[in-house]
Design a protein around this motif. Structure first.
Motif, PDB file in Angstrom:
ATOM      1  N   ASN A  77      50.048  -1.701  56.408  1.00 24.74           N
ATOM      2  CA  ASN A  77      49.734  -0.229  56.442  1.00 24.74           C
ATOM      3  C   ASN A  77      49.135   0.649  57.286  1.00 24.74           C
ATOM      4  O   ASN A  77      49.375   1.716  57.689  1.00 24.74           O
ATOM      5  CB  ASN A  77      49.256  -0.077  54.873  1.00 24.74           C
ATOM      6  CG  ASN A  77      49.954  -0.319  53.765  1.00 24.74           C
ATOM      7  OD1 ASN A  77      50.810   0.601  53.417  1.00 24.74           O
ATOM      8  ND2 ASN A  77      50.135  -1.451  53.382  1.00 24.74           N
ATOM      9  N   ILE A  78      47.876  -0.183  57.841  1.00 17.81           N
ATOM     10  CA  ILE A  78      47.211   0.604  59.011  1.00 17.81           C
ATOM     11  C   ILE A  78      48.003   0.641  60.150  1.00 17.81           C
ATOM     12  O   ILE A  78      48.151   1.625  60.617  1.00 17.81           O
ATOM     13  CB  ILE A  78      46.053  -0.234  59.271  1.00 17.81           C
ATOM     14  CG1 ILE A  78      44.988  -0.608  58.169  1.00 17.81           C
ATOM     15  CG2 ILE A  78      45.328   0.185  60.640  1.00 17.81           C
ATOM     16  CD1 ILE A  78      43.896  -1.463  58.509  1.00 17.81           C
ATOM     17  N   SER A  79      49.059  -0.332  60.510  1.00 14.60           N
ATOM     18  CA  SER A  79      49.998  -0.108  61.786  1.00 14.60           C
ATOM     19  C   SER A  79      50.861   1.054  61.426  1.00 14.60           C
ATOM     20  O   SER A  79      51.210   1.716  62.369  1.00 14.60           O
ATOM     21  CB  SER A  79      50.765  -1.383  61.577  1.00 14.60           C
ATOM     22  OG  SER A  79      51.619  -1.448  62.666  1.00 14.60           O
ATOM     23  N   ASP A  80      51.315   1.542  60.286  1.00  6.33           N
ATOM     24  CA  ASP A  80      52.043   2.557  60.002  1.00  6.33           C
ATOM     25  C   ASP A  80      51.390   3.933  60.381  1.00  6.33           C
ATOM     26  O   ASP A  80      51.845   4.941  60.976  1.00  6.33           O
ATOM     27  CB  ASP A  80      52.775   2.680  58.685  1.00  6.33           C
ATOM     28  CG  ASP A  80      54.071   1.818  58.534  1.00  6.33           C
ATOM     29  OD1 ASP A  80      54.561   1.693  59.269  1.00  6.33           O
ATOM     30  OD2 ASP A  80      54.073   1.186  57.201  1.00  6.33           O
ATOM     31  N   ILE A  81      50.048   3.903  59.958  1.00  4.91           N
ATOM     32  CA  ILE A  81      49.283   5.091  60.319  1.00  4.91           C
ATOM     33  C   ILE A  81      49.047   5.124  61.960  1.00  4.91           C
ATOM     34  O   ILE A  81      49.080   6.336  62.481  1.00  4.91           O
ATOM     35  CB  ILE A  81      48.072   4.993  59.571  1.00  4.91           C
ATOM     36  CG1 ILE A  81      47.975   4.928  58.257  1.00  4.91           C
ATOM     37  CG2 ILE A  81      46.803   6.306  59.876  1.00  4.91           C
ATOM     38  CD1 ILE A  81      48.431   6.275  57.355  1.00  4.91           C
ATOM     39  N   ALA A  82      48.811   4.085  62.411  1.00  7.56           N
ATOM     40  CA  ALA A  82      48.525   4.085  63.925  1.00  7.56           C
ATOM     41  C   ALA A  82      49.812   4.337  64.553  1.00  7.56           C
ATOM     42  O   ALA A  82      49.695   5.083  65.492  1.00  7.56           O
ATOM     43  CB  ALA A  82      48.022   2.609  64.483  1.00  7.56           C
ATOM     44  N   ALA A  83      51.031   4.012  64.220  1.00  6.47           N
ATOM     45  CA  ALA A  83      52.269   4.529  64.631  1.00  6.47           C
ATOM     46  C   ALA A  83      52.612   6.093  64.612  1.00  6.47           C
ATOM     47  O   ALA A  83      53.406   6.399  65.500  1.00  6.47           O
ATOM     48  CB  ALA A  83      53.297   3.768  63.970  1.00  6.47           C
ATOM     49  N   MET A  84      51.848   6.819  63.941  1.00  8.27           N
ATOM     50  CA  MET A  84      51.777   8.079  63.915  1.00  8.27           C
ATOM     51  C   MET A  84      50.760   8.855  64.788  1.00  8.27           C
ATOM     52  O   MET A  84      50.497   9.943  64.943  1.00  8.27           O
ATOM     53  CB  MET A  84      51.635   8.738  62.576  1.00  8.27           C
ATOM     54  CG  MET A  84      52.777   8.424  61.463  1.00  8.27           C
ATOM     55  SD  MET A  84      54.455   8.781  61.992  1.00  8.27           S
ATOM     56  CE  MET A  84      54.114  10.432  61.372  1.00  8.27           C
ATOM     57  N   GLY A  85      49.789   7.954  65.292  1.00  9.31           N
ATOM     58  CA  GLY A  85      48.588   8.384  66.250  1.00  9.31           C
ATOM     59  C   GLY A  85      47.257   8.655  65.257  1.00  9.31           C
ATOM     60  O   GLY A  85      46.282   9.392  65.592  1.00  9.31           O
ATOM     61  N   GLY A  86      47.438   8.254  63.974  1.00 11.25           N
ATOM     62  CA  GLY A  86      46.398   8.448  63.092  1.00 11.25           C
ATOM     63  C   GLY A  86      45.284   7.490  62.760  1.00 11.25           C
ATOM     64  O   GLY A  86      45.276   6.296  63.630  1.00 11.25           O
ATOM     65  N   LEU A  87      44.493   7.371  62.024  1.00 10.06           N
ATOM     66  CA  LEU A  87      43.398   6.615  61.659  1.00 10.06           C
ATOM     67  C   LEU A  87      43.217   6.418  60.419  1.00 10.06           C
ATOM     68  O   LEU A  87      43.335   7.400  59.568  1.00 10.06           O
ATOM     69  CB  LEU A  87      41.975   7.000  62.363  1.00 10.06           C
ATOM     70  CG  LEU A  87      41.961   6.981  63.757  1.00 10.06           C
ATOM     71  CD1 LEU A  87      40.521   7.775  64.322  1.00 10.06           C
ATOM     72  CD2 LEU A  87      42.084   5.604  64.501  1.00 10.06           C
ATOM     73  N   PRO A  88      43.091   5.077  59.655  1.00 10.66           N
ATOM     74  CA  PRO A  88      43.400   4.921  58.285  1.00 10.66           C
ATOM     75  C   PRO A  88      41.802   5.225  57.761  1.00 10.66           C
ATOM     76  O   PRO A  88      40.655   5.099  58.361  1.00 10.66           O
ATOM     77  CB  PRO A  88      43.280   3.222  58.212  1.00 10.66           C
ATOM     78  CG  PRO A  88      42.727   2.966  59.416  1.00 10.66           C
ATOM     79  CD  PRO A  88      42.918   3.939  60.522  1.00 10.66           C
ATOM     80  N   ALA A  89      41.697   5.603  56.412  1.00 13.99           N
ATOM     81  CA  ALA A  89      40.635   6.119  55.769  1.00 13.99           C
ATOM     82  C   ALA A  89      40.529   5.270  54.551  1.00 13.99           C
ATOM     83  O   ALA A  89      39.425   4.526  54.028  1.00 13.99           O
ATOM     84  CB  ALA A  89      40.416   7.427  55.571  1.00 13.99           C
ATOM     85  N   TYR A  90      41.486   5.836  53.359  1.00 12.35           N
ATOM     86  CA  TYR A  90      41.371   5.179  52.044  1.00 12.35           C
ATOM     87  C   TYR A  90      42.626   4.507  51.660  1.00 12.35           C
ATOM     88  O   TYR A  90      43.755   5.016  51.968  1.00 12.35           O
ATOM     89  CB  TYR A  90      41.191   6.610  51.069  1.00 12.35           C
ATOM     90  CG  TYR A  90      39.999   7.548  51.748  1.00 12.35           C
ATOM     91  CD1 TYR A  90      38.545   6.927  51.484  1.00 12.35           C
ATOM     92  CD2 TYR A  90      40.415   8.587  51.904  1.00 12.35           C
ATOM     93  CE1 TYR A  90      37.604   7.948  51.881  1.00 12.35           C
ATOM     94  CE2 TYR A  90      39.141   9.394  52.435  1.00 12.35           C
ATOM     95  CZ  TYR A  90      37.957   9.177  52.531  1.00 12.35           C
ATOM     96  OH  TYR A  90      37.008   9.886  52.805  1.00 12.35           O
ATOM     97  N   ALA A  91      42.307   3.463  50.837  1.00 10.11           N
ATOM     98  CA  ALA A  91      43.524   2.609  50.308  1.00 10.11           C
ATOM     99  C   ALA A  91      43.268   2.493  48.742  1.00 10.11           C
ATOM    100  O   ALA A  91      42.092   2.278  48.344  1.00 10.11           O
ATOM    101  CB  ALA A  91      43.497   1.410  50.849  1.00 10.11           C
ATOM    102  N   THR A  92      44.452   2.458  48.096  1.00 11.79           N
ATOM    103  CA  THR A  92      44.535   2.122  46.621  1.00 11.79           C
ATOM    104  C   THR A  92      45.374   0.424  46.770  1.00 11.79           C
ATOM    105  O   THR A  92      46.194   0.522  47.571  1.00 11.79           O
ATOM    106  CB  THR A  92      45.031   2.965  45.841  1.00 11.79           C
ATOM    107  OG1 THR A  92      46.605   3.174  46.060  1.00 11.79           O
ATOM    108  CG2 THR A  92      44.342   4.232  45.607  1.00 11.79           C
TER     109      THR A  92
END
Ligand SMILES: [Mg+2]
Length: 341
Positions: A77-92
């Protein structure tokens, strides 16, 4: 070792155990335990992604530890956020648990997940649990975009195609595990297995590539390099030529893989694949250095049909069977054009 059954502990007892073990990061006003999590936004732009992993479909507990599974469910899931150039924050995290699952097994899962959550600044702020026939893991990750997110759709003809790290290791690791190869006990095999169990999401690299819109189209490699490049091509309306010889292969891969089949078609490397204009080459090498990740130019986008050609060092097209990786022949001279649409 705690051997009581989940049914004895009850859902609320389990939630309490999980809550106590989880890191609470910045921005969490209220995490697990209320009706909803109350969170601060780090940026006006949010990125939201979800992935579901089902036992015997996406993973096999015969050769996967629960700690590795916890790590990997968050990593993808972090990888998908990274692939948009973003940073991860909160998960459920929502889990479907077989009736005979024990609380200590759930805790092992979270132990693995927490390693990556701490390292990547992710707070686990909620989720759900239920009994299920097989283990089911559903992760939802909220990230933020410090810069304009990079979609799959921005590639143009003559743009360079790049990939981070090395490719094919995770699929090689999975093959070694499936065949119970003795190579997994040696360094080269152990490396590939580790890449399968614990992929490294390229967070910092994704962020840097988005900062000045250096990458114009980007995706993470989950389904295999060719398949994921095909997604970029389809979204961008371009074709691509990939130079087989340029594919970055690890020392383990070179020692254990027979050809470039897994580097081209094996999944789950979670490296970043992106396209950029040739004017950005120097900048991309600076970004690679800063992120501490190798970046390799592996091909070029072309106008015309939305298809991908893989060519060898002599410019000959390599044979890859339509839709079937198994027919790949590394020295094939027959015509290959992998049709994408
Ligand atoms: Mg993806």
């Amino acid at each position: 070792m705690n051997t009581i059954k989940l049914s004895e502990l009850g859902e609320f007892g389990l939630i309490e155990r999980i809550r106590r073990a989880l890191p609470v990061g910045r921005g969490v006003r209220l995490g697990i335990g209320d009706d909803a999590a109350w969170l601060e936004n780090h940026s006006p732009w949010s990125l939201l992604t979800a992935d579901m992993l089902l036992q015997d479909v996406h993973f096999n507990l015969e050769w996967t530890s629960l700690a590795d599974l916890g790590y990997k469910s968050l990593a993808v899931n972090i990888s998908d956020i990274a692939a948009m150039g973003g940073l991860p924050a909160y998960a459920t995290i929502s889990l479907g648990l077989p009736r005979d699952f024990r609380p200590d097994q759930v805790q092992e899962f979270y132990r693995g997940m927490n390693v990556l959550a701490r390292r990547s600044g992710v707070s686990i702020v909620g989720g759900d649990t239920s009994v299920a026939d097989a283990l089911l893991i559903s992760v939802c990750l909220l990230g933020y975009a410090p810069y304009r997110p990079v979609s799959r759709g921005g590639a143009k003809p003559e743009f360079d195609v790049y990939v981070s790290g090395t490719v094919g290791d995770a699929a090689l690791g999975l093959e070694l595990l499936k065949t119970n190869s003795s190579a997994i006990h040696r360094q080269a095999g152990a490396y590939a297995v580790k890449r399968h169990h614990r992929p490294t999401p390229r967070m910092e690299l994704g962020r840097l590539l988005a900062r000045r819109q250096t990458a114009r189209a980007m995706i993470d490699i989950s389904d295999g390099l060719l398949q994921d490049l095909a997604h970029v091509c389809a979204a961008s309306g371009v074709g691509a030529v990939v130079w087989e010889e340029a594919l970055p292969r690890s020392r383990s891969y070179r020692a254990l893989a027979q050809n470039s089949r897994l580097a081209l078609s094996g999944g789950e490397d979670y490296e970043l694949l992106f396209c950029a204009p040739s004017a950005a080459r120097a900048e991309i090498m600076r970004i690679a250095k800063r992120a501490g990740v190798a970046i390799t130019r592996i091909g070029v986008c072309v106008a015309g049909s939305v298809s991908i050609q893989v060519v060898d060092r002599n410019g000959k097209e390599l044979m890859i069977g339509a839709g079937g990786h198994d027919h790949f022949a590394s020295n094939g001279r027959r015509k290959l054009v992998r049709r994408i649409t």
